[in-house]
Design a protein around this motif. Structure first.
Motif, short mmCIF file in Angstrom:
data_model
loop_
_atom_site.label_atom_id
_atom_site.label_comp_id
_atom_site.label_asym_id
_atom_site.label_seq_id
_atom_site.Cartn_x
_atom_site.Cartn_y
_atom_site.Cartn_z
N HIS A 1 0.82 -1.36 -0.14
CA HIS A 1 -0.13 -0.17 -0.05
C HIS A 1 1.13 1.38 0.05
O HIS A 1 0.57 2.31 -0.66
CB HIS A 1 -1.27 -0.11 1.16
CG HIS A 1 -2.31 1.08 1.52
ND1 HIS A 1 -2.85 1.27 0.53
CD2 HIS A 1 -1.73 2.00 2.13
CE1 HIS A 1 -3.36 2.62 0.64
NE2 HIS A 1 -3.02 3.13 1.99
N LEU B 1 2.22 1.62 -3.16
CA LEU B 1 1.48 2.47 -4.24
C LEU B 1 0.88 4.12 -4.05
O LEU B 1 0.70 4.36 -4.91
CB LEU B 1 -0.10 1.60 -4.52
CG LEU B 1 0.65 -0.09 -4.90
CD1 LEU B 1 -1.60 -0.03 -4.89
CD2 LEU B 1 1.06 0.18 -6.13
N THR B 2 0.63 4.01 -2.94
CA THR B 2 0.76 5.68 -2.55
C THR B 2 1.36 6.85 -1.57
O THR B 2 1.31 7.89 -2.07
CB THR B 2 -0.41 5.16 -0.81
OG1 THR B 2 0.11 4.48 -0.09
CG2 THR B 2 -1.61 5.26 -1.28
N SER C 1 -6.82 1.57 -4.22
CA SER C 1 -5.42 1.39 -3.81
C SER C 1 -5.90 0.92 -2.31
O SER C 1 -5.79 -0.35 -1.53
CB SER C 1 -4.11 1.84 -2.91
OG SER C 1 -2.99 0.91 -2.69
N LEU D 1 -5.34 -3.91 -8.47
CA LEU D 1 -4.31 -2.98 -8.58
C LEU D 1 -3.48 -3.10 -9.78
O LEU D 1 -2.75 -1.71 -9.84
CB LEU D 1 -3.44 -4.13 -7.18
CG LEU D 1 -4.04 -3.45 -5.85
CD1 LEU D 1 -3.67 -5.30 -5.26
CD2 LEU D 1 -4.13 -2.74 -4.94
N LEU E 1 -4.23 0.10 -11.33
CA LEU E 1 -3.93 1.07 -10.78
C LEU E 1 -3.11 1.66 -11.14
O LEU E 1 -2.21 2.93 -10.74
CB LEU E 1 -3.99 1.40 -8.88
CG LEU E 1 -4.40 2.43 -8.30
CD1 LEU E 1 -5.17 3.57 -7.96
CD2 LEU E 1 -3.90 1.85 -6.21
#
Lengths: 314, 356
Positions: free
Chosen positions: A83, A86-87, A97, B333, B336
């Protein structure tokens, strides 16, 4: 009315309250760490499931209980790292996400469980953490059983409240952590790495969340079953706002929640004949929404929450 | 390492990302398949046959896609306005409850009357389910992510309560299920002896209407404006709160129609296992579609294929059908991550290519 008072005077009520609060304490602390650093972690629900499954499975496969706890935390941290990547450096939508992590982590846990144990009809059991019967201290009237007859994981949760409070309020790391959730540019100007701080906070927070899940299968119950997390993660996301991102208030919020839940279970046995049991089952979720609505207007979110920060952009 | 925007993204790249993401997710399924000890290529073959092997299996896939189109549209429209409706699962059940309340004997009439009535009841119930969180957001500033998520749990327990109380079928031998939908209120089958039903047509019509509304009307413009920059939209004279409440109603109504379609088109009566998480899968569908309503249709077909294919592979090879959830979540995912590489390039400082 007397009956209700009786409930509060009964020590088993307080033992239950603290037990119900334990996974929420882990979860709220975890969410708090992530959000203080500026990252909403909606992966929490799935990370709970992973922690519950992985911790339990480790012990079922022969690991000692504490090793199971560590493995659960590590697994949670791993999904947290996903996470965070991704963020934070990629700056992708924290909402999407997080939901993706929840769906992914849940399906990983369920697929692994079904694949490793294909033929079980009733969930196999482990010997979970037992209440710690501390000599002398446990014999203190009232307080003894409530605090000292909990399992070691409840103690760990209470200790973590202190640890997180200490780190945030008393260490340079804590100052940096709060700054990175409020004003990442300033942190960068200080020569600190925004990325490292945020990623670290999300990984640590996710490990704590996984402990909340592990408590369910290794302390509160002795088996893993699908749907056992049942929204506890989402409740933590509501509670962290209620707690205005403070560890002490997070403990208070989780305890109030535990008290309410323990109370409604006891009320249910009294009033079960008149009121449908589902009303009581709904109560925790309704309570979370009410708590959120009450504090929403004056909630002071970490200022950079949900805002990605890119190195080299101004 | 420096991240910099690429500038304009061509339409081709934009369309290619979800396709690549879906393929990557399907490819990654080889790992869990190998972990489960299944012959990987044979498993893929079984999945393919499970969807395209016969007319029946293909219509099963279309049947499974129907609720996903509705929940996908529900998520896509709400997300477009940056309203995080994560409560489609609950709204689906509200819609099913609305359909059952009206369509299982309360009133009776010809099908031309009953079918629209059942749909309106379900859509209204679903709309009410999202209007609540939207009002809590606009009036009290309560985060709709949390409230709409928590409502899913509340609504499911409420359904249990109704199925043990007012909506319970007295003929069900104590099983918690509703009375069956009347024949006149049921959505007709499209092909004899297949389960595919009129819900699919309604879903496709809804997608076309949503596409036109979003791209060609002022209402659609307002939604996009609010989603892109609420402050700027307010400054431009758009009533942001009213727009959000409107989107909430439409989004909830679409999710409610998913429930109507399942209960009146497929199952015939309401139980608490009506949906295996269509509300949550709808989020994946919407994201794969890039929040475009017509894209939702294609993404729903893909997600439904994964579910139906994995089910059939699971029956043939004994690999857990949770593989499908794994592939679907990995698709989300992947898309994304794909959206990132379309918008940005990563430049490694110190490399020769750093200067341009």
């Amino acid at each position: 009315m007397m009956d209700m008072l009786q409930i509060f005077l009964n020590e088993s009520f307080w033992v239950a309250s603290l037990r119900i609060a334990t996974p929420l304490i882990f979860g709220v602390l975890g969410a708090l760490l992530c959000e203080r650093a500026g990252v909403l972690n909606l992966g929490i629900e799935g990370i709970f499931v992973v922690g519950a499954m992985v911790g339990w499975m480790s012990v079922y496969a022969g690991a000692p209980l504490w090793l199971g706890v560590i493995i659960a935390a590590a697994a949670g941290g791993l999904f947290g790292l996903f996470h965070a990547i991704l963020t934070v450096p990629l700056g992708l939508s924290q909402h999407v996400s997080g939901l993706g992590i929840t769906l992914f982590a849940t399906s990983v846990a369920q697929f692994l469980y079904r694949t490793i144990l294909p033929d079980v009809s009733s969930p196999p059991r482990i010997i979970p953490f037992q209440p710690m019967d501390v000599p002398i201290l446990s014999d203190i009237p009232f307080l003894g059983p409530v605090v000292f007859q909990q399992t070691a994981m409840t103690w760990l949760a209470l200790i973590m409240v202190g640890v997180v409070w200490w780190v945030i309020n008393r260490t340079p790391l804590g100052v940096a952590l709060q700054a990175v959730g409020d004003n990442p540019d300033a942190v960068n100007a200080q020569g600190l790495s925004v990325y490292k701080l945020r990623i670290g906070a999300v990984v640590a927070g996710s490990a704590l969340m996984a402990l909340g899940g592990a408590f369910l299968t290794m302390s509160a119950f002795d088996a893993f079953f699908f749907g056992m997390v049942n929204g506890r993660g989402w409740i933590c996301i509501a509670l962290v706002i209620f707690a205005s991102w403070r560890p002490g208030k997070a403990l208070l919020g989780a305890l109030l929640f535990g008290m309410f839940d323990a109370f409604q279970v006891r009320l249910q046995t009294e009033a079960g004949a008149i009121v449908p049991s589902q009303i009581f089952l709904m109560a925790p979720y309704v309570l979370s929404i009410i708590a959120l609505v009450i504090v929403a207007r004056k909630a002071e979110y970490p200022r950079a929450l949900l805002h990605p920060w890119f190195k080299g952009h101004r | 390492m420096v991240i910099e925007p690429r500038g304009n993204i061509s339409r081709g790249v934009q369309m290619a990302i979800p396709v690549i993401a879906a393929l990557v997710a399907l490819g990654l399924a080889a790992l869990p398949l190998a972990f489960a000890g299944a012959p990987v290529l044979e498993a893929y073959k079984q999945m393919f046959i499970g969807v395209f092997g016969s007319v029946f299996s293909f219509t099963e896939m279309l049947t499974r896609a129907t609720p996903l189109i509705f929940t996908g549209l529900a998520a896509a429209l709400a997300f477009k306005a940056r309203l995080w409706n994560i409560g489609a699962e609950g709204q689906l059940y509200l819609g099913a409850m609305g359909a059952v309340a009206v369509g299982s004997g309360l009133i009776d009439g010809p099908a031309v009357l009953m079918i629209p009535l059942v749909m309106i009841a379900g859509a209204a119930a679903g709309a009410a389910g999202m209007l609540g969180p939207a009002i809590l957001k606009t009036r009290f500033g309560a985060d709709e992510v949390v409230t709409s998520l928590l409502l899913n749990f509340i609504i499911l327990i409420f359904v249990q309560m109704m199925l043990e109380g007012p909506l319970k079928d007295p003929m069900s031998m104590g099983w918690p299920q509703s009375e069956p939908i009347l024949d006149n209120a049921a959505l007709p089958q499209l092909i004899p002896r297949m389960r595919i039903h009129m819900g699919l047509i309604v879903a496709l019509v809804a997608a076309v209407i949503a596409q036109i509304a979003l791209t060609k009307t002022t209402w659609g413009f307002k939604i996009r404006a609010v989603g892109e920059n609420a402050a700027a939209a307010r400054h431009a004279g758009i009533n942001v709160n009213r727009t959000l409440l409107g989107v909430a109603c439409i989004s909830g109504a679409l999710a409610g129609l998913a429930g109507v379609s399942e209960v009146a088109g497929l199952k015939g009566y309401l139980t608490t296992d009506l949906s295996p998480g269509y509300g949550y899968s709808g989020i994946v569908v919407a994201m794969l579609a890039g929040l475009s309503p017509m894209g939702v249709v294609i993404a729903a077909l893909y997600v439904a294929s994964v579910f139906v294919g994995a089910d059939s592979m699971s029956r043939a090879m004994g690999v857990s059908s949770y593989l499908a959830d794994l592939v679907v979540s990995m698709s989300l995912l992947s898309v994304l991550i794909g959206s990132f590489f379309a918008r940005y390039r990563i430049r490694f400082a110190g490399k020769a290519g750093a200067s341009q």
